[in-house]
Design an enzyme around this catalytic site. Structure first.
Site, PDB file in Angstrom:
ATOM      1  N   HIS A 151       0.715  -1.183  -0.148  1.00 62.70           N
ATOM      2  CA  HIS A 151       0.202  -0.146  -0.123  1.00 62.70           C
ATOM      3  C   HIS A 151       0.691   1.158  -0.080  1.00 62.70           C
ATOM      4  CE1 HIS A 151      -2.726   3.174   1.292  1.00 62.70           C
ATOM      5  NE2 HIS A 151      -2.198   3.457   2.384  1.00 62.70           N
ATOM      6  N   HIS A 168       1.597   5.568  -1.724  1.00 60.95           N
ATOM      7  CA  HIS A 168       2.097   6.843  -1.172  1.00 60.95           C
ATOM      8  C   HIS A 168       3.180   7.332  -1.774  1.00 60.95           C
ATOM      9  CE1 HIS A 168      -0.977   7.567   1.879  1.00 60.95           C
ATOM     10  NE2 HIS A 168      -0.836   6.212   2.316  1.00 60.95           N
ATOM     11  N   GLU A 184      -5.561   9.686   1.064  1.00 63.72           N
ATOM     12  CA  GLU A 184      -5.978   8.154   0.887  1.00 63.72           C
ATOM     13  C   GLU A 184      -7.100   8.035  -0.095  1.00 63.72           C
ATOM     14  OE1 GLU A 184      -4.589   5.703   2.267  1.00 63.72           O
ATOM     15  OE2 GLU A 184      -3.342   6.480   4.108  1.00 63.72           O
ATOM     16  N   SER A 242      -3.715   1.595  -4.341  1.00 69.40           N
ATOM     17  CA  SER A 242      -3.258   0.384  -4.139  1.00 69.40           C
ATOM     18  C   SER A 242      -4.630  -0.632  -3.936  1.00 69.40           C
ATOM     19  CB  SER A 242      -2.588   0.571  -2.765  1.00 69.40           C
ATOM     20  OG  SER A 242      -3.381   0.865  -1.618  1.00 69.40           O
TER      21      SER A 242
END
Length: 543
Positions: free
Chosen positions: A374, A379, A419, A438
């Site tokens: 993830h 990120h 997010e 993700s």
């Protein structure tokens, strides 16, 4: 100087009375007064400048106080009983004044009892501002008596010249920081009004601890364990002892990590690389039609310089060095899901907490908690963009010293932006949120016509409900990251904190701007930067 000796003297007597009182809670006595300041360079008796000096000075003050008036010795062990009657008299006078509706002085008083913990023995800290006429010293003795009566502990004192009277003499204005029993707070203030003018009290704000330097992030390690495979029976790895053992080994490396040390190198197993490969292949095929330009540019650079690919799990050490060169961000290993406060506080220093373990192989397209798939895929590519890095740090800076309520709101803003955020590009809506980038299923769903899309609005985002188990019915769309950063800054300004902060990128530290000298330093640095900009503009104009 005589004034300061008296005020320190009566406080030292309270120490003489209470042997258990610790000098560690004192701060240095700060004097700001033109007359006293001029005496500092003349031949005056020695006086304490800092807390440590009080041990040397205590006996001198006590003996000096006793010599002032033989009829009124300052030994509190003798005076303790009479003070009870004095306190009762002061309380009665204050109550009469309050019941009559008189303020006692033209100055306003702001007292918030909710800032002081309840309880019979509870004490509350506050700052008291007041003015004393300069034509007599009697007011100082009365102020001292009130402090002794209510057993108020003096923590800090400043003075300055105030307004001038008709005869040309100036009053003295005082700022005293002290603490007093919460049950006596209102009566204490009313008693001061009886002997001083312009009395104004400001209770001490209770500010949660926050890191001041990047090394303080070693203390930001509070974990949320609700998704831990050792606890959560719904976790795919809960029934796999070997997975949990491997996860614990990698997590322990992060737990013992200290800021500045080399980042741990993980030798990933064939099974872990296989899980990474499945995720990488499926997501990489979706990115060209879903991800924003900044993400695609960052991922391309990572594939070129950091070994990103379907057959290799990148090492945090390589990725952190890559980010440091481009945006000043760096990675820090973490052993699980950090608390919102600790996570956001880390962003203030351009540090992104990143796990190194990989999700369970039985569910490669879903993980109930953050893992390196993830974070490295969702990120990191965005953190390579300067505008997005600035946006992320702004959220972190806003979290420093914020209340629990504001932390909850900021973490929700982070959730719906970093997010699950969308943005506009070339007439289309694209994804920049790491959780979407993700997750192959919600990545496609977010850009469909099923969910609702709203304009980026931190005030509205802050009060939304975070979805953990289902796709989101609502996503917020930013015009661009510069606009999102501007709106976030306006929202951050609404967060009430009793101080202002400034991040120093040279030292990786946060400075609280609570003194004039600090503001002057910032202004000086800004002037130098403006000179550089001015020179650059002149060069452009002449070319």
């Amino acid at each position: 100087m005589y004034i300061i000796l008296l005020l320190v003297g009566f406080q030292l007597n309270s120490i003489h009375l209470n042997r258990s009182y610790s000098l560690k809670s004192w701060t240095s006595v700060k004097v700001q007064h033109p007359i006293l300041d001029s005496c500092y360079h003349s031949a005056v008796p020695w006086f304490p400048n800092d807390i440590q000096d009080l041990d040397r000075f205590a006996n001198q003050i006590l003996s000096y106080g006793s010599e002032l008036d033989a009829d009124h010795p300052m030994d509190l062990e003798v005076q303790a009983a009479p003070f009870d009657g004095k306190k009762q008299s002061l309380i009665e006078d204050a109550r009469k004044e309050r019941s009559s509706g008189s303020t006692g002085s033209p100055g306003p008083t702001r007292t918030r009892h909710d800032s002081v913990s309840e309880g019979k023995e509870a004490r509350g800290s506050l700052s008291v501002l007041f003015t004393l006429s300069n034509d007599t010293n009697g007011g100082f003795f009365k102020i001292g008596e009130i402090f002794e009566t209510f057993k108020a502990r003096l923590l800090h004192i400043e003075s300055r010249l105030g307004r001038k009277s008709e005869d040309g003499t100036a009053d003295l204005e005082f700022l005293m920081k002290c603490d007093v029993h919460s049950s006596d707070l209102e009566v204490f203030i009313n008693s001061l009004k009886g002997v001083a003018d312009d009395v104004c009290s400001v209770p001490e704000e209770k500010v949660p601890w926050f890191p001041r330097q990047i090394r303080d992030l070693d203390r930001c390690n509070t974990l949320n364990t609700k998704f831990d495979p050792n606890i959560n029976q719904e976790h795919p790895g809960y029934g796999d002892p070997e997975y949990r053992k491997r996860r614990a080994f990698i997590s322990d490396l992060a737990f013992t990590y200290k800021q500045g040390a080399p980042l741990p190198i993980i030798d990933y197993t064939a099974e872990e690389i296989s899980t990474w490969r499945q995720i990488y292949q499926q997501l990489r095929s979706l990115y060209p039609d879903t991800a924003c330009k900044q993400f695609l540019d960052g991922l391309q650079q990572l594939e070129k310089e950091c070994g990103y690919g379907e057959d290799n799990v990148p090492q945090l050490r390589d990725v952190s060095a890559f980010l440091k060169e481009r945006t000043g961000f760096q990675l820090r290993p973490v052993d699980g899901l950090l608390s919102p406060r600790d996570f956001l506080n880390s962003l203030a220093f351009r540090v992104f907490p990143c796990t190194q373990y990989i999700r369970h192989s039985s569910a490669p397209m879903h993980s109930p908690e953050p893992d390196c798939c993830h974070e490295l895929l969702g990120h990191v590519p965005m953190l390579a963009d300067k505008a997005f890095a600035q946006f992320s740090q702004e959220i972190g800076l806003a979290s420093l010293g914020a209340s629990d309520e504001d932390i909850e709101k900021l973490s929700t803003v982070y959730w719906y932006s970093v997010e699950y955020g969308l943005c506009k590009q070339d007439g289309n809506v694209r994804v920049y949120g790491a959780a979407l980038l993700s997750s192959s299923g919600e990545l496609v769903y977010a850009l469909s016509n099923k969910p609702e899309h709203k304009q980026f609005n931190p005030e509205e985002m802050a009060v939304q409900v975070c979805q953990y188990d289902t796709y989101h019915p609502l996503y917020f769309v930013a015009e661009n990251f510069e606009d999102a950063t501007l709106k976030l800054g306006k929202y951050s300004a609404t967060i009430k904190r009793p101080f202002s902060l400034r991040y120093d990128p040279y030292t990786g530290s946060v400075e609280v701007l609570d003194q004039p000298v600090k503001l002057q330093k910032v202004l000086s640095q800004m002037r130098e930067e403006l000179k550089t900009l001015h020179g650059a503009l002149e060069n452009l104009g002449s070319s």
